[in-house]
Scaffold this active site. Sequence first.
Site, PDB file in Angstrom:
ATOM      1  N   ASP A 185      -1.271  -8.022 -13.130  1.00 14.94           N
ATOM      2  CA  ASP A 185      -2.742  -8.226 -13.031  1.00 14.94           C
ATOM      3  C   ASP A 185      -2.784  -9.694 -12.551  1.00 14.94           C
ATOM      4  OD1 ASP A 185      -5.421  -8.870 -13.213  1.00 14.94           O
ATOM      5  OD2 ASP A 185      -5.442  -8.537 -15.239  1.00 14.94           O
ATOM      6  N   ASN A 223      -5.497 -11.511 -11.718  1.00 12.11           N
ATOM      7  CA  ASN A 223      -7.250 -12.273 -11.864  1.00 12.11           C
ATOM      8  C   ASN A 223      -7.524 -12.140 -13.406  1.00 12.11           C
ATOM      9  OD1 ASN A 223      -7.875  -9.565 -11.874  1.00 12.11           O
ATOM     10  ND2 ASN A 223      -8.999  -9.726  -9.983  1.00 12.11           N
ATOM     11  N   ASP A 240      -8.551  -9.333 -15.084  1.00  9.17           N
ATOM     12  CA  ASP A 240      -9.497  -8.191 -15.456  1.00  9.17           C
ATOM     13  C   ASP A 240      -8.813  -6.784 -15.918  1.00  9.17           C
ATOM     14  OD1 ASP A 240      -8.151  -7.036 -13.243  1.00  9.17           O
ATOM     15  OD2 ASP A 240     -10.023  -6.779 -11.903  1.00  9.17           O
ATOM     16  N   ASP A 248      -3.355  -5.823  -9.131  1.00  3.72           N
ATOM     17  CA  ASP A 248      -3.882  -6.274  -8.018  1.00  3.72           C
ATOM     18  C   ASP A 248      -2.988  -6.925  -7.106  1.00  3.72           C
ATOM     19  OD1 ASP A 248      -3.611  -8.908  -9.070  1.00  3.72           O
ATOM     20  OD2 ASP A 248      -5.438  -8.710  -9.839  1.00  3.72           O
ATOM     21  N   ASP A 282       0.731  10.022   3.055  1.00  2.00           N
ATOM     22  CA  ASP A 282       0.488  10.925   1.996  1.00  2.00           C
ATOM     23  C   ASP A 282      -0.069  12.275   2.759  1.00  2.00           C
ATOM     24  OD1 ASP A 282      -0.552  11.315  -0.849  1.00  2.00           O
ATOM     25  OD2 ASP A 282      -2.542  11.548   0.168  1.00  2.00           O
ATOM     26  N   GLU A 328       5.488  12.057   2.865  1.00  7.01           N
ATOM     27  CA  GLU A 328       5.420  12.826   1.651  1.00  7.01           C
ATOM     28  C   GLU A 328       5.134  14.512   2.157  1.00  7.01           C
ATOM     29  OE1 GLU A 328       2.667  13.641  -2.072  1.00  7.01           O
ATOM     30  OE2 GLU A 328       1.899  13.092  -0.300  1.00  7.01           O
TER      31      GLU A 328
END
Length: 536
Positions: free
Chosen positions: A33, A35, A37, A41, A214, A273
């Site tokens: 993380d 930032n 929160d 990210d 995907d 996948e």
Amino acid sequence: MTELVRTDQPRQTATRWWREAVIYQVYVRSFADGNGDGIGDLLGVRSRLSYLADLGVDALWLTPFYTSPMADFGYDVADYRDVDPIFGSLADARALIDDAHRHGLRVIVDVVPNHTSDRHAWFRQALAAGPGAPERERYIFRPGKGEDGSLPPNDWESIFGGRAWTRVPDGEWYLHLFAPEQPDLNWDNPEVHAEFESILRFWLDLGVDGFRIDVAHGMVKAEGLPDVGHADHVRMIGTDVVPFFDQDGVHEIHRAWRRLLDSYPGERIGVAEAWAPSPRRLADYVRPDELHQAFNFHFLGTPWDAALFRQVIEESLATAGLVGAPSTWVLSNHDVKRHVTRYGGGETGLRRARAAALLTLSLPGSAYLYQGEELGLPEVLDLPEEFLRDPQRLRDPDAGRDGCRVPVPWTDVEPHFGFSLPGIEESWLPMPSSWGPLSVQEQLPDPRSTLNLYRRALRIRRDRGSFGDAPLAWLDSPAGTLTFTRGEGFACTLNLTGEPVEMPSPGRILLASAEPVVEGGTVRLAPDSAVWWERG
């Protein structure tokens, strides 16, 4: 949205790097993380690129970070050309790609072509336009069965549980093989083909080195959308023929994408996948004019048994060999329980996981690592109920994938072990209080740690120039063990029993998951262990 277009060219030369690459999967939400929160990210990933380069991997695969309402944690995409504010901005994406290249790392991003989010502009237009409108032709809308159309068009089931159809107020039904918030696209529509070619070009122009596709087996459905005729469709996937997956038409899509990838410099790749009911069908996805790799899910699901591992290795190599493609090897990902837990958990599971790492990294082809496996992270099985939000739990509460997505511990400082910034009280999923000793900070100085086992293994693998393409040959070994060579100078032994096993020594020890005892020409392998050997 502001488009950012790359003007510089990728710096790679023709190396066929993907045939033996080690690719590290970053589940962006849970990696780091940046930032503060509590959610991982792109800035967080960028801050840890030195760690990945030092680990010794060749590329990172980023799970979806596009604009999304997060009904399926980003696999429900509302805008394929923008970054969700949770994860950052397009500028952050470009900076991450550029920094990764400066660290010698390639970047693979997820693309989700089977379905969009129900918040995607196209789907909103389809709902507003009504039956028969061109906007609806981008998705799979059908009238229902029965006199009043109150029954779904066929018997297809959602992968996440329940029926695969949802009725809209005007009476039509739309198909969603996953959550209702993930309507399936209609790949019989030329607009869909053109849109995804544009999406791929957008990210290739930004500098990505490839795409993980995907549900690569899913886009095309059987003509007429026939009933399956059996219950529990999920159990049929990968073993039986079903009308909603692995239809022949998907291959023309992948051929078109391969031509697009080949038109860019730097050996950009496509990774499928894909689930198919036979090895031959799976090999079709990696024919020379289609995708470069396909995930080897059969290896991932193999129980801790010597005969079964040998069988799946032989079948995997034979399947890939049908079309001259490399096999891939993976032990965990964001959709399955972590292999430390699958292999028994506790000390036993960790011993086996360490041994499996050496097995995986010594096999011919490309290897995929899931974030945190190099730390020996187990599945988190006791998450509080209020944190369990995986839509797959609708099918079966025990099938939830939250436990393998708990954030990575970087330091031995609670409550979030360096995953987020100081002062943040908790991460988006809580981390076990016992994870401090498993953190990167605690493992780096310990020469016997799982992290340093991976670092040494990756260094040896990289230093041995012909390691990736050297053929595998089995040697005789005691019951419950495996021994094979790679070329003239390397051997791997694996003891899959819970007891020490004696056998002739294959050579000089290069690396061991647990130290064996060598006496003269005999070696006593530790229980649940693997050894790499330099052969004279």
